[in-house]
Write an enzyme that holds these catalytic residues in place. Structure first.
Site, mmCIF file in Angstrom:
data_model
loop_
_atom_site.group_PDB
_atom_site.id
_atom_site.type_symbol
_atom_site.label_atom_id
_atom_site.label_comp_id
_atom_site.label_asym_id
_atom_site.label_seq_id
_atom_site.Cartn_x
_atom_site.Cartn_y
_atom_site.Cartn_z
ATOM 1 N N LYS A 232 41.598 42.461 28.237
ATOM 2 C CA LYS A 232 40.530 43.388 27.860
ATOM 3 C C LYS A 232 40.396 44.189 26.541
ATOM 4 C CE LYS A 232 38.685 43.985 32.486
ATOM 5 N NZ LYS A 232 38.699 44.982 33.617
ATOM 6 N N ARG A 266 44.866 41.202 38.476
ATOM 7 C CA ARG A 266 43.874 40.235 38.126
ATOM 8 C C ARG A 266 43.889 39.718 36.670
ATOM 9 N NH1 ARG A 266 38.722 40.463 35.847
ATOM 10 N NH2 ARG A 266 37.234 39.017 36.606
#
Ligand code: 7PJ
Length: 288
Positions: A232, A266
């Site tokens: 991210k 995740r």
């Protein structure tokens, strides 16, 4: 088959203050995106084909849950129709379920997609909108599968414009309490829920690192915590790295998240994440 899902349900974390954690229960969720913007050629067939290959590889590398996403929720992303999302997700779900013995999570916020996913054997619904869209609570209440409730401030199109909180941890905790209450009122048992603070969803760089540092505070609600940090912008913007150069940063964040009590991580890079967990396990054996 459901044993792994059962593990999620029964994972409880009492290590709010201490840094002890049950490494043997940490689960790796592997990200499989079937949005055209995640495949350079954009072709549906090759998208399906390469997704299936990716799943097979993840299973070989020790993934616990496959997370299939057919809606892009990146900052600025535009909406996808129900038909498009069904077309991207359901054939892949069917194919995985007919070929492999693995838990599958469907990353969606649409009641229609949730319903179809449940029909075709999904084990979990992963909803970045925490079942706030119309009809979602009802569809989930009629099933018995697990649900990940993620926190997001705002909506993907504009969520990164100017996120603000009084106290980010308290605000997210309050959101979780409200969503748990709504679920229970709708007939969804608390034991079916997983909580996720939603890294990057309506949060500045500083907010994201505060949440990571304080992640163990979410264990106070007694439910499994999921952390999605992989590749991210909180990694990329801190390190000034393009998306394909964020592995070291992502792994470091994964390790910190696990040490802060995350029960599910995740990730895109399953093999590397499983390696990191195995190092933590080896060290944990000799902790006094
Ligand atoms: C997350 C997600 C996350 C959960 C995405 C990306 C953006 N679901 N779906 N948590 N992120 N539960 O993977 O970069 O953090 S899409």
């Amino acid at each position: 088959m459901m044993s792994k899902t059962t593990e999620i349900k029964t994972t409880s974390n009492k290590n709010i203050i201490s840094t002890q954690y049950d490494l043997n229960k940490v689960q790796v969720m592997g990200i499989v995106n079937v949005t055209p913007d995640s495949f350079s050629d954009g072709g549906q067939f090759s998208c399906f084909d390469s997704a299936l290959k990716q799943v097979e590889k993840m299973i070989g590398n020790g993934v616990d849950i496959i997370d299939i996403g057919g809606e892009s929720t990146r900052p600025g992303a535009v909406d996808v129709s129900v038909q498009d999302e069904l077309f991207r997700v359901i054939p892949l779900l069917k194919a995985i379920k007919s070929r492999f013995d693995i838990n599958v999570s469907i990353d969606t916020s649409k009641a229609e997609v949730m319903g179809e996913a449940i029909t075709y054997g999904a084990d979990m619904i992963n909803d970045v909108r925490a079942l706030q869209n119309q009809g979602c609570l009802e569809v989930i209440a009629q099933s018995d599968i697990d649900v990940c409730l993620m926190h997001m401030q705002g909506m993907p199109r504009s969520m990164q414009e100017n996120p603000q909180y009084n106290d980010i941890i308290d605000d997210i905790l309050e959101f979780f309490r409200q969503r748990i209450y709504c679920c229970e009122q709708s007939g969804i048992n608390k034991e079916r829920l997983v909580l996720d603070p939603g890294f990057g969803f309506g949060k500045t760089l500083a907010h994201n690192y505060e949440v990571l540092a304080q992640l163990s505070q979410f264990n106070v609600l007694g439910l499994p915590v999921l952390a999605g940090i992989s590749r991210k912008s909180m990694i990329g913007n801190l390190l000034n790295r393009e998306v394909d150069k964020r592995l070291a940063g992502s792994l470091t964040a994964v390790i910190v998240a696990i040490q802060q009590g995350a029960n599910i991580i995740r990730v895109h890079d399953v093999q590397e994440s499983v390696d990191a967990i195995n190092i933590l396990k080896a060290v944990a054996q000799y902790k006094t």
